[in-house]
Design a protein around this motif. Structure first.
Motif, PDB file in Angstrom:
ATOM      1  N   LEU A 142       0.802  -1.055  -0.062  1.00 55.76           N
ATOM      2  CA  LEU A 142       0.008   0.075  -0.001  1.00 55.76           C
ATOM      3  C   LEU A 142       0.998   1.288   0.045  1.00 55.76           C
ATOM      4  O   LEU A 142       0.419   2.172  -0.721  1.00 55.76           O
ATOM      5  CB  LEU A 142      -0.737   0.068   1.455  1.00 55.76           C
ATOM      6  N   PRO A 173       1.835   2.544  -5.032  1.00 57.63           N
ATOM      7  CA  PRO A 173       1.572   3.463  -5.628  1.00 57.63           C
ATOM      8  C   PRO A 173       2.676   4.697  -5.828  1.00 57.63           C
ATOM      9  O   PRO A 173       2.568   5.651  -6.704  1.00 57.63           O
ATOM     10  CB  PRO A 173       0.584   4.284  -4.463  1.00 57.63           C
ATOM     11  N   ALA A 228      -4.249  12.547  -3.273  1.00 48.49           N
ATOM     12  CA  ALA A 228      -4.758  11.300  -2.826  1.00 48.49           C
ATOM     13  C   ALA A 228      -3.924  10.258  -2.661  1.00 48.49           C
ATOM     14  O   ALA A 228      -3.937   9.409  -1.843  1.00 48.49           O
ATOM     15  CB  ALA A 228      -6.054  10.969  -3.832  1.00 48.49           C
ATOM     16  N   THR A 229      -3.029  10.008  -3.684  1.00 46.24           N
ATOM     17  CA  THR A 229      -2.065   8.977  -3.695  1.00 46.24           C
ATOM     18  C   THR A 229      -1.365   9.023  -2.518  1.00 46.24           C
ATOM     19  O   THR A 229      -0.845   8.038  -1.848  1.00 46.24           O
ATOM     20  CB  THR A 229      -1.212   8.870  -4.792  1.00 46.24           C
ATOM     21  N   ASN A 230      -0.822  10.294  -2.417  1.00 47.03           N
ATOM     22  CA  ASN A 230       0.290  10.494  -1.146  1.00 47.03           C
ATOM     23  C   ASN A 230      -0.496   9.832   0.224  1.00 47.03           C
ATOM     24  O   ASN A 230       0.156   9.478   1.021  1.00 47.03           O
ATOM     25  CB  ASN A 230       0.723  12.003  -0.959  1.00 47.03           C
ATOM     26  N   VAL A 239      -2.680   7.666   0.763  1.00 50.06           N
ATOM     27  CA  VAL A 239      -2.693   6.399   0.720  1.00 50.06           C
ATOM     28  C   VAL A 239      -1.402   5.772   0.988  1.00 50.06           C
ATOM     29  O   VAL A 239      -1.303   4.892   1.858  1.00 50.06           O
ATOM     30  CB  VAL A 239      -3.060   5.578  -0.874  1.00 50.06           C
ATOM     31  N   VAL A 240      -0.305   6.289   0.428  1.00 50.65           N
ATOM     32  CA  VAL A 240       0.843   5.792   0.675  1.00 50.65           C
ATOM     33  C   VAL A 240       1.273   6.091   2.158  1.00 50.65           C
ATOM     34  O   VAL A 240       1.710   5.162   2.830  1.00 50.65           O
ATOM     35  CB  VAL A 240       2.330   6.877  -0.054  1.00 50.65           C
ATOM     36  N   ILE A 248      -0.813   6.172   4.837  1.00 50.01           N
ATOM     37  CA  ILE A 248      -1.761   5.245   5.347  1.00 50.01           C
ATOM     38  C   ILE A 248      -0.942   3.623   5.669  1.00 50.01           C
ATOM     39  O   ILE A 248      -0.834   3.303   6.601  1.00 50.01           O
ATOM     40  CB  ILE A 248      -3.192   5.055   4.886  1.00 50.01           C
ATOM     41  N   GLY A 249      -0.414   3.514   4.186  1.00 51.71           N
ATOM     42  CA  GLY A 249       0.207   2.212   4.006  1.00 51.71           C
ATOM     43  C   GLY A 249       1.358   2.088   4.899  1.00 51.71           C
ATOM     44  O   GLY A 249       1.577   1.175   5.594  1.00 51.71           O
TER      45      GLY A 249
END
Ligand code: HEM
Ligand SMILES: [Cu+2]
Lengths: 199, 662
Positions: free
Chosen positions: B464, B468, B492-494, B496-497, B499-500
């Motif tokens: 995760l 990305p 948005a992608t950042n 997610v990153v 959170i991962g």
């Protein structure tokens, strides 16, 4: 199944003979230090070939001091080898004399090198040439100093009777290191003094 | 031991098969054991603690210390990810971000990835080789203490706001005095030189250990692959570390003594830094994965209950990777305006290196495919290594191509790639290896159920966080930026990153809990819980101080699987062999064939390694604060320690009768 027998066979205990574990360790040291000088010479060549100015800027360095210094250092390796063989054969007196002469010759090399440094018209921080010149010869000189220190300690131990007949390994390591310093000098000499005369 | 199999779902209870472990007979009568215990045990009290030369203690210390650094580096990463979770964040100033990513990189690469492997190898080598210790036990202690001292040196600057801030690669001219006037880069230069001494000392020790310290009969074609990996890495270290030490020395001189190595104005060349750095840096990348790949090659087959497919190919590929690895440093410099011919050559060479790497991958896949798999936690981690290695390898081949690299260099694509490689091949392999070997080290099993949770969090969190990032790079997010605008399409992608990253960190946390509970209350492991084939499984867990009461005689590659494998009639002898108990001694063998050659007297506890490291710390501290006096005192103390170290002892006996135990 649970009996221990003693065989007639014997194995040597390390500490005798010169090719001990430490001898292999010394070879590893030579590998890594040798390549260090390789990188230094690479840097010298890189700076020389990529720079804008003449290389070396003040023409090839004079051989007046370098030749006697080289003779002293290379000669000292032979003297030391002679001393080591004598000491191993039990002739401690000759071993000590040879060791003493080697130390004197090494000190002579250092004195000549330092004189050459003092005579240079440039200083460490003048240009890329002066920087790499002092770094390359200085790194080598530091190795000479270390080797000299090792020989002096060996000399002192020998006088005090701490190293005797069974200590081939101590002598072997110190001698080997001194030879290494010597061989490295030949490469440094080729780089600093000979290569500028060839182009 | 069968409880492991019981816990594995889909395996239907106990497993029985040709490789079912047989508990190795332990013939050592109590008095031999007690005698050896007295000979090999540490001195009591602080002297024993600071002076121990036991490779197992040193290995464990190495591992614990490097894990502490992993956690510090991880916390730095999490702070960065908090900052990058949203656009225009102000948690960190740009200066702070610079220090964080630099210290993160330096920590992970130099203080975690390499040392953790040294720790494993220190612990495992003598056990796998059938020896009682490493070749130079005191150098071993020295390399640990130097590593610790250098780590402290690098980290002491952090609270003062003077941590390195020029990236782990320290490119000039960014790191030259004009652009970075504070002490930050001096800390970096001196710290790396300091650490380099530790690495070199350790590497020499591994090489000589391999040459001399094996059980009789352990010829080079019977070595476990981890030995090949660490050996290769150690040889590479001997050749690579001087490049970075020299580069750092020259930078330090440029910054503090006005030399002109990298300074155009005085005829210097900034690119010289990159050449020297990557001459070191690229081989180093393999140095921190080859031993880890070796762990997979040795441990994965145990969980597949069959020998590794293609042993010889894998061993050869390990060495070949390194040989090619020394020739491709320029691929880190594609964007620096080098001649096209050089670029093409190094691009091609970089493709070539994919071949030996692929050999290991195919061999692992074939081992799984033809094996009878137990779905244990180590197995999960090792298979994920394969997957992540493939992803990281593919993105690596992409960046080896010029056109791609010119687009992607210094974007998040590179960050994604390097984490797939470093975490995928190093960290996942290490965690799997801890599940595999902790029972040997501690005598206790780790909990499999919790282990599955650990794996889940780590695997999902990792992907995760880092998958990305490829995308972020492709759409143009540059690396090493402290923030980005809301309208750039990165937001948005950042998130997610980030959170991962936290999910991944939770996995690491659970992993530590898993270790702690195992050490406190784990099930007893017994000598050979997994049914392993190599010598370390032939002795009790945890191993006694002297490792092997009887030095075994090795006849095959899998001494403990000989009955099941039926690979000919040769049999190793684990219960009978050389009994050396005339003092602290072990057997030395000839380098290639492993014939008994010499009896080696091993040194006892010594405070010298510790003393030398303290002296070195004083020396480097003096250089950092610019005090010649402090430096001279440290240097002189170090030399005195060395002289005492080599002080000759009265000559030992020339020869000893050999005692055989049968
Ligand atoms: C929780 C796990 C991790 C996270 C979230 C993480 C995150 C990051 C971030 C945000 C950066 C900075 C990117 C940039 O601004 O250019 C970075 C750089 C880096 N990371 Fe990690 N990282 C993690 C673990 C690791 C590990 C285990 C290693 C090595 C074994 C590692 C090696 C590196 C290196 C070498 C850099 C480049 C530093 C530089 O540019 O000087 N990271 N990481
Ligand atoms: Cu590379």
């Amino acid at each position: 199944m649970t009996e221990a027998r003693t065989l007639d066979q014997t194995l040597p205990v390390h500490g005798r003979g010169q090719v001990g574990t430490a001898w292999w360790g010394m070879l590893c040291l030579f590998a890594t230090e040798g390549i260090l000088f390789g990188y230094l010479i690479f840097s010298y060549a890189y700076l020389g070939s990529q720079g804008y100015s003449d290389w070396p800027p003040s023409g090839p360095p004079a051989l007046r001091l370098a030749i006697p210094a080289t003779i002293l250092l290379v000669g000292s390796s032979f003297v030391l080898e002679w001393a080591r063989r004598n000491a191993n054969r039990g002739n401690a007196g000759r071993g000590r004399i040879g060791l003493g002469i080697t130390i004197a010759m090494g000190a002579g090399f250092m004195a000549l090198s330092l004189k050459e440094w003092a005579d240079k018209p440039f200083a460490l921080a003048d240009s890329s040439y002066s920087s790499i010149y002092f770094l390359l010869t200085g790194t080598h000189l530091a190795h000479v100093a270390l080797g000299l220190a090792a020989l002096i300690v060996l000399f002192a131990w020998s006088i005090a009777g701490r190293v005797g007949g069974g200590h081939e390994q101590h002598r072997a390591l110190a001698t080997l290191y001194w030879h290494f310093v010597d061989v490295v000098w030949l490469f440094v000499f080729l780089t600093i003094y000979v290569s500028p005369r060839m182009v | 031991m069968s409880a492991i199999a019981d816990a594995a779902p889909g395996q239907g209870g106990r497993w029985t098969g040709p490789l079912d472990p047989k508990p190795p007979a332990s013939p050592n009568p109590a008095e031999v054991a007690e005698r050896l215990e007295n000979i090999w045990g540490d001195a009591p009290g602080l002297r024993g603690w600071f002076g121990t030369v036991d490779h197992k203690t040193i290995g464990v210390r190495y591992m614990i210390t490097s894990f502490v650094f992993l956690i510090l580096g991880g916390l730095e990463a999490l702070v960065m990810r908090i900052q990058l979770a949203q656009p225009n964040a102000t948690t960190l100033s740009p200066e702070q971000y610079n220090q964080l990513f630099s210290l993160h990189g330096v920590t992970m690469i130099f203080l975690y990835a390499m040392p953790v492997l040294s720790g494993f190898s220190n612990y495992l080598w003598p056990l796998m080789l059938g020896s009682r210790d490493m070749a130079f036990p005191r150098l071993n202690a020295l390399s640990y203490w130097l590593f610790l001292a250098a780590g402290i040196f690098l980290y002491a600057s952090f609270p003062l706001g003077a941590a390195p801030d020029g990236g782990w690669f320290g490119y000039v001219p960014n790191t030259a005095r004009e652009y970075s006037p504070g002490p930050n880069i001096d800390v970096y230069c001196l710290g790396l030189i300091f650490l380099g001494i530790s690495t070199t000392v350790g590497a020499a020790n591994f090489v000589v250990t391999l040459l001399r310290m094996r059980a009789p009969g352990m010829s080079v074609n019977r070595l476990p692959i981890i030995i090949w990996g660490t050996l290769t890495a150690s040889v590479a270290n001997l050749f690579a570390v001087p490049a970075v030490s020299l580069a750092c020395l020259m930078l330090w001189l440029d910054r503090n003594h006005g030399t002109h190595f990298y300074d155009i104005a005085g005829g210097g060349q900034p690119l010289l830094w990159q050449h020297l750095f990557w001459l070191f840096g690229h081989p180093w990348v393999y140095a921190i994965v080859l031993p880890a790949m070796g762990m997979v090659s040795d441990a994965l087959p145990v969980h597949c209950r069959r020998p590794l497919v293609g042993y010889t190919l894998v061993a050869t590929a390990t060495v070949a990777t390194m040989v090619v690895g020394f020739g491709v440093w320029l691929h880190h410099m594609f964007a620096t305006g080098l001649p096209v011919l050089a670029l093409s050559f190094f691009s091609a060479a970089s493709f070539v290196i994919a071949i030996p790497s692929a050999v290991s991958v195919f061999s692992w896949i074939a081992t799984i495919y033809t094996g009878r798999v137990r779905l244990t936690v180590p197995f999960l981690f090792f298979t994920s290594v394969i997957l992540l290695f493939v992803i990281g390898g593919v993105s690596g081949v992409m960046t080896a191509s010029l056109a791609f690299d010119w687009q992607l260099t210094d974007t998040y694509f590179i960050v994604a790639h390097l984490h797939y490689v470093l975490i995928g091949i190093n960290l996942f392999a290490v965690v799997g290896a801890i599940y595999h070997w902790l029972p040997k080290m501690s005598g206790r099993m780790m909990d499999e159920r919790l282990g599955r949770w650990v794996f889940g969090f780590m695997f999902i969190g990792f992907n995760l966080a880092f998958l990305p990032m490829h995308w972020l790079g492709l759409i143009g997010m540059p690396r090493r930026v402290w923030t980005y605008g809301a309208d750039m399409g990165f937001s948005a992608t950042n998130l997610v990153v980030s959170i991962g990253a936290f999910v991944f960190a939770t996995g690491i946390l659970l992993f530590l809990v898993n270790i702690a509970t195992a050490l406190r209350s784990g099930r007893p492991a017994g000598p050979d819980p997994w049914g392993g084939p190599t010598l370390e499984w032939a002795i009790p867990s945890p191993p006694p101080v002297y490792n092997f009461a009887i030095i075994p005689l090795v006849a095959t590659r899998h001494p403990l699987w000989e009955d099941q494998l039926d690979e000919g009639s040769e049999r190793s002898q684990l219960a009978s062999g050389f009994l050396l108990d005339n003092g602290k001694e072990t057997l030395g063998v000839t380098p290639l064939d492993g014939e008994p050659d010499v009896i080696l007297k091993m040194p006892g506890d010594s405070l010298l390694p510790f003393a030398f490291s303290v002296a070195a710390l004083v020396l480097f501290g003096g250089l950092l604060v610019g005090s010649a006096w402090i430096a001279v005192i440290g240097g002189a103390a170090a030399i005195i320690a060395l002289v005492v170290w080599f002080r000759p002892h009265p000559t030992p006996e020339a020869c000893e009768k050999v005692r055989i135990y049968d």
